[in-house]
Write a protein that holds these residues in place. Structure first.
Motif, PDB file in Angstrom:
ATOM      1  N   PHE A  26       0.813  -1.216   0.000  1.00 12.90           N
ATOM      2  CA  PHE A  26       0.000   0.000   0.000  1.00 12.90           C
ATOM      3  C   PHE A  26       0.851   1.274   0.000  1.00 12.90           C
ATOM      4  O   PHE A  26       0.399   2.316  -0.450  1.00 12.90           O
ATOM      5  CB  PHE A  26      -0.951   0.012   1.191  1.00 12.90           C
ATOM      6  CG  PHE A  26      -2.069  -0.988   1.086  1.00 12.90           C
ATOM      7  CD1 PHE A  26      -2.467  -1.529  -0.129  1.00 12.90           C
ATOM      8  CD2 PHE A  26      -2.741  -1.391   2.223  1.00 12.90           C
ATOM      9  CE1 PHE A  26      -3.502  -2.435  -0.220  1.00 12.90           C
ATOM     10  CE2 PHE A  26      -3.792  -2.297   2.141  1.00 12.90           C
ATOM     11  CZ  PHE A  26      -4.172  -2.827   0.915  1.00 12.90           C
ATOM     12  N   CYS A  27       2.078   1.174   0.492  1.00 10.43           N
ATOM     13  CA  CYS A  27       2.956   2.342   0.554  1.00 10.43           C
ATOM     14  C   CYS A  27       3.935   2.423  -0.621  1.00 10.43           C
ATOM     15  O   CYS A  27       4.704   3.386  -0.709  1.00 10.43           O
ATOM     16  CB  CYS A  27       3.757   2.316   1.857  1.00 10.43           C
ATOM     17  SG  CYS A  27       2.741   2.529   3.324  1.00 10.43           S
ATOM     18  N   ALA A  28       3.908   1.433  -1.488  1.00 12.80           N
ATOM     19  CA  ALA A  28       4.871   1.388  -2.596  1.00 12.80           C
ATOM     20  C   ALA A  28       4.749   2.634  -3.474  1.00 12.80           C
ATOM     21  O   ALA A  28       3.650   3.045  -3.837  1.00 12.80           O
ATOM     22  CB  ALA A  28       4.668   0.125  -3.421  1.00 12.80           C
ATOM     23  N   GLN A  29       5.887   3.208  -3.814  1.00 10.04           N
ATOM     24  CA  GLN A  29       5.939   4.403  -4.659  1.00 10.04           C
ATOM     25  C   GLN A  29       6.169   4.049  -6.134  1.00 10.04           C
ATOM     26  O   GLN A  29       5.791   4.805  -7.020  1.00 10.04           O
ATOM     27  CB  GLN A  29       7.064   5.326  -4.183  1.00 10.04           C
ATOM     28  CG  GLN A  29       6.883   5.831  -2.772  1.00 10.04           C
ATOM     29  CD  GLN A  29       5.750   6.840  -2.669  1.00 10.04           C
ATOM     30  OE1 GLN A  29       5.594   7.688  -3.528  1.00 10.04           O
ATOM     31  NE2 GLN A  29       4.964   6.728  -1.625  1.00 10.04           N
ATOM     32  N   GLU A  30       6.783   2.912  -6.369  1.00  9.41           N
ATOM     33  CA  GLU A  30       7.118   2.488  -7.734  1.00  9.41           C
ATOM     34  C   GLU A  30       6.287   1.265  -8.117  1.00  9.41           C
ATOM     35  O   GLU A  30       6.069   0.367  -7.307  1.00  9.41           O
ATOM     36  CB  GLU A  30       8.610   2.133  -7.838  1.00  9.41           C
ATOM     37  CG  GLU A  30       9.550   3.242  -7.415  1.00  9.41           C
ATOM     38  CD  GLU A  30       9.497   4.428  -8.368  1.00  9.41           C
ATOM     39  OE1 GLU A  30       9.291   4.225  -9.577  1.00  9.41           O
ATOM     40  OE2 GLU A  30       9.657   5.577  -7.880  1.00  9.41           O
ATOM     41  N   ILE A  31       5.853   1.229  -9.360  1.00  8.36           N
ATOM     42  CA  ILE A  31       5.024   0.126  -9.849  1.00  8.36           C
ATOM     43  C   ILE A  31       5.774  -1.204  -9.782  1.00  8.36           C
ATOM     44  O   ILE A  31       5.186  -2.239  -9.476  1.00  8.36           O
ATOM     45  CB  ILE A  31       4.494   0.410 -11.286  1.00  8.36           C
ATOM     46  CG1 ILE A  31       3.430  -0.612 -11.686  1.00  8.36           C
ATOM     47  CG2 ILE A  31       5.606   0.423 -12.298  1.00  8.36           C
ATOM     48  CD1 ILE A  31       2.106  -0.381 -11.071  1.00  8.36           C
ATOM     49  N   GLU A  32       7.069  -1.175 -10.038  1.00 11.20           N
ATOM     50  CA  GLU A  32       7.867  -2.400  -9.999  1.00 11.20           C
ATOM     51  C   GLU A  32       7.878  -3.007  -8.591  1.00 11.20           C
ATOM     52  O   GLU A  32       7.780  -4.217  -8.427  1.00 11.20           O
ATOM     53  CB  GLU A  32       9.306  -2.149 -10.468  1.00 11.20           C
ATOM     54  CG  GLU A  32       9.434  -1.752 -11.914  1.00 11.20           C
ATOM     55  CD  GLU A  32       9.208  -0.266 -12.158  1.00 11.20           C
ATOM     56  OE1 GLU A  32       9.220   0.533 -11.183  1.00 11.20           O
ATOM     57  OE2 GLU A  32       9.009   0.103 -13.331  1.00 11.20           O
ATOM     58  N   GLU A  33       8.020  -2.140  -7.600  1.00 11.67           N
ATOM     59  CA  GLU A  33       8.004  -2.600  -6.211  1.00 11.67           C
ATOM     60  C   GLU A  33       6.636  -3.182  -5.856  1.00 11.67           C
ATOM     61  O   GLU A  33       6.540  -4.243  -5.234  1.00 11.67           O
ATOM     62  CB  GLU A  33       8.334  -1.448  -5.261  1.00 11.67           C
ATOM     63  CG  GLU A  33       8.346  -1.844  -3.800  1.00 11.67           C
ATOM     64  CD  GLU A  33       8.543  -0.664  -2.858  1.00 11.67           C
ATOM     65  OE1 GLU A  33       8.673  -0.923  -1.652  1.00 11.67           O
ATOM     66  OE2 GLU A  33       8.571   0.497  -3.313  1.00 11.67           O
ATOM     67  N   ALA A  34       5.567  -2.506  -6.285  1.00 11.36           N
ATOM     68  CA  ALA A  34       4.214  -2.982  -6.005  1.00 11.36           C
ATOM     69  C   ALA A  34       3.964  -4.328  -6.686  1.00 11.36           C
ATOM     70  O   ALA A  34       3.368  -5.229  -6.089  1.00 11.36           O
ATOM     71  CB  ALA A  34       3.182  -1.953  -6.471  1.00 11.36           C
ATOM     72  N   GLU A  35       4.428  -4.478  -7.912  1.00 10.28           N
ATOM     73  CA  GLU A  35       4.259  -5.745  -8.632  1.00 10.28           C
ATOM     74  C   GLU A  35       4.991  -6.880  -7.925  1.00 10.28           C
ATOM     75  O   GLU A  35       4.476  -7.989  -7.804  1.00 10.28           O
ATOM     76  CB  GLU A  35       4.746  -5.613 -10.074  1.00 10.28           C
ATOM     77  CG  GLU A  35       3.822  -4.795 -10.942  1.00 10.28           C
ATOM     78  CD  GLU A  35       4.370  -4.531 -12.330  1.00 10.28           C
ATOM     79  OE1 GLU A  35       5.603  -4.697 -12.558  1.00 10.28           O
ATOM     80  OE2 GLU A  35       3.567  -4.130 -13.196  1.00 10.28           O
ATOM     81  N   LYS A  36       6.214  -6.603  -7.462  1.00 16.18           N
ATOM     82  CA  LYS A  36       7.004  -7.616  -6.743  1.00 16.18           C
ATOM     83  C   LYS A  36       6.285  -8.041  -5.464  1.00 16.18           C
ATOM     84  O   LYS A  36       6.173  -9.231  -5.159  1.00 16.18           O
ATOM     85  CB  LYS A  36       8.394  -7.066  -6.429  1.00 16.18           C
ATOM     86  CG  LYS A  36       9.274  -8.027  -5.680  1.00 16.18           C
ATOM     87  CD  LYS A  36      10.605  -7.392  -5.327  1.00 16.18           C
ATOM     88  CE  LYS A  36      11.368  -8.329  -4.403  1.00 16.18           C
ATOM     89  NZ  LYS A  36      12.464  -7.659  -3.730  1.00 16.18           N
ATOM     90  N   LEU A  37       5.779  -7.082  -4.715  1.00 14.80           N
ATOM     91  CA  LEU A  37       5.070  -7.384  -3.475  1.00 14.80           C
ATOM     92  C   LEU A  37       3.761  -8.134  -3.750  1.00 14.80           C
ATOM     93  O   LEU A  37       3.397  -9.057  -3.023  1.00 14.80           O
ATOM     94  CB  LEU A  37       4.803  -6.099  -2.693  1.00 14.80           C
ATOM     95  CG  LEU A  37       6.040  -5.433  -2.110  1.00 14.80           C
ATOM     96  CD1 LEU A  37       5.749  -3.998  -1.713  1.00 14.80           C
ATOM     97  CD2 LEU A  37       6.578  -6.236  -0.930  1.00 14.80           C
TER      98      LEU A  37
END
Length: 90
Positions: A26-37
């Protein structure tokens, strides 16, 4: 769609002892980080499903073996994941 696809992933993180993953997502700033999570949450959900099936098979086996000539069944098992107790009891 959220009810059947995303919420089970969110729940699985807590059930498997990793609720911080949801917070990070929910706090991810980058789409890549959100996708990984998100992929990690999907993995945890699949792991939870596998563990749940294995534990249910073990518990059902115990119930079948113990119910002969009994009107009450009590099953006790050590080491069950707390996050899965409600699912298993159901």
């Amino acid at each position: 769609m959220i009810n059947f696809h995303i919420i089970p992933l969110i729940n699985s993180a807590g059930r498997m002892g990793k609720p911080e993953l949801v917070f990070k997502l929910f706090c991810a700033q980058e789409i890549e980080e959100a996708e990984k999570l998100f992929e990690e949450l999907k993995y945890l959900n699949n792991l939870r499903k596998e563990k749940e099936l294995i534990l249910l098979e073990e518990i059902n086996k115990e119930i079948i073996e113990s119910q002969k000539d009994k009107s009450f069944i009590f099953v006790a098992k050590e080491g069950l994941p707390k996050g899965l107790l409600g699912l298993l009891a159901n």
